[in-house]
Enzyme design. Structure first.
Site, PDB file in Angstrom:
ATOM      1  N   ASP A   1       0.871  -1.175   0.000  1.00 33.36           N
ATOM      2  CA  ASP A   1       0.000   0.000   0.000  1.00 33.36           C
ATOM      3  C   ASP A   1       0.913   1.232   0.000  1.00 33.36           C
ATOM      4  O   ASP A   1       1.505   1.561   1.035  1.00 33.36           O
ATOM      5  CB  ASP A   1      -0.885   0.027   1.248  1.00 33.36           C
ATOM      6  CG  ASP A   1      -1.961  -1.050   1.253  1.00 33.36           C
ATOM      7  OD1 ASP A   1      -1.825  -2.026   0.480  1.00 33.36           O
ATOM      8  OD2 ASP A   1      -2.912  -0.930   2.047  1.00 33.36           O
TER       9      ASP A   1
ATOM     10  N   LYS B   1      -6.953   3.326  -2.767  1.00 33.14           N
ATOM     11  CA  LYS B   1      -7.274   3.291  -1.324  1.00 33.14           C
ATOM     12  C   LYS B   1      -7.500   4.710  -0.842  1.00 33.14           C
ATOM     13  O   LYS B   1      -6.806   5.636  -1.245  1.00 33.14           O
ATOM     14  CB  LYS B   1      -6.115   2.616  -0.585  1.00 33.14           C
ATOM     15  CG  LYS B   1      -6.229   2.598   0.931  1.00 33.14           C
ATOM     16  CD  LYS B   1      -5.017   1.885   1.533  1.00 33.14           C
ATOM     17  CE  LYS B   1      -4.960   2.028   3.045  1.00 33.14           C
ATOM     18  NZ  LYS B   1      -3.766   1.365   3.627  1.00 33.14           N
TER      19      LYS B   1
ATOM     20  N   LYS C   1     -10.168   0.103  -1.829  1.00 41.86           N
ATOM     21  CA  LYS C   1      -9.984  -0.184  -0.400  1.00 41.86           C
ATOM     22  C   LYS C   1     -10.379   1.057   0.384  1.00 41.86           C
ATOM     23  O   LYS C   1      -9.848   2.143   0.150  1.00 41.86           O
ATOM     24  CB  LYS C   1      -8.541  -0.567  -0.091  1.00 41.86           C
ATOM     25  CG  LYS C   1      -8.273  -0.793   1.400  1.00 41.86           C
ATOM     26  CD  LYS C   1      -6.852  -1.270   1.649  1.00 41.86           C
ATOM     27  CE  LYS C   1      -6.532  -1.338   3.144  1.00 41.86           C
ATOM     28  NZ  LYS C   1      -5.146  -1.822   3.398  1.00 41.86           N
TER      29      LYS C   1
END
Length: 225
Positions: A89, A154, A183
């Site tokens: 991430d 995300k 996400k």
């Protein structure tokens, strides 16, 4: 709803101890979460704790500001992969968005996607930190994500001024369509929160409250809800 495989069980606090990471991994294995999301220094340990389980090791890159140059982020990513990370991430450079340097954002996303050439199962998630972006900026970055074929966009690091919002998750999913997953993270603490974002199209939820969420799910099931 079976929620455990939506959850990235997260501990990114600066004062996280080795014992806390071990506990996190034990909880993730017990509840069959999608991954643990931890700082890079703990990747090797988490990999060992989670061997022979179905839980992946996720770590963060360029965290939490995203303000390192791309070469530094890629080095950090490669080291994390060597240590056993299976999902990355990474935080985009918010300043690049604000300065209109979308060419640099595209170049960086492409550099991360290129890591998948030697790591076929690697998952790349780009953290937008939506609390600092306008809707137009989020749409533009999501368009680049779709074009470069990152795996996820995300919402948040959890360290910004705000976390996930329904408006931003809906916008992100609408923009990326079926090509990229979403996400949601930051401030997601209850089963209701989780289900709200899943219903908006999120397929991963970053939360430090995963055990309470699945426990609430189990309790609701036992009551016939």
């Amino acid at each position: 709803m079976k929620v455990e495989k939506y959850i990235d069980h997260t501990l990114l606090k600066a004062d996280a101890t080795l014992q806390a990471i071990e506990n996190l991994c034990k909880e993730a294995a017990e509840h069959h979460f999608a991954s643990v999301c931890i700082n890079p220094t703990y990747v090797k340990k988490a990999k060992r704790y989670l061997q022979d389980t179905d839980v992946k090791v996720c770590t963060v890159i360029g965290f939490p500001l995203g303000a390192n140059v791309t070469d530094v982020k890629i080095y950090e990513a490669k080291r994390a992969l060597l240590d056993g990370a299976m999902e990355l991430d990474y935080v985009l450079n918010v300043s690049d968005v604000k300065n209109g340097h979308f060419d640099l954002i595209e170049k960086e996303m492409s550099a991360f996607v290129a890591l998948k050439e030697d790591n076929r199962d690697l998952i790349i998630k780009v953290i937008l930190e939506t609390c600092y972006l306008t809707k137009e900026e989020v749409s533009r970055v999501c368009d680049i994500a779709r074009q470069t074929k990152v795996d996820f966009v995300k919402t948040s690091t959890g360290f910004g001024s705000a976390g996930a919002t329904e408006e931003m998750v809906s916008l992100m999913k609408t923009t990326v369509g079926a090509d990229v997953e979403v996400k949601a993270s930051g401030g997601i603490r209850t089963r209701m929160d989780l289900e709200t974002y899943i219903n908006l199209g999120a397929t991963r939820i970053g939360t430090s409250n995963g055990v309470a969420i699945v426990s609430a799910n189990d309790q609701s099931n036992s009551e016939g809800y």
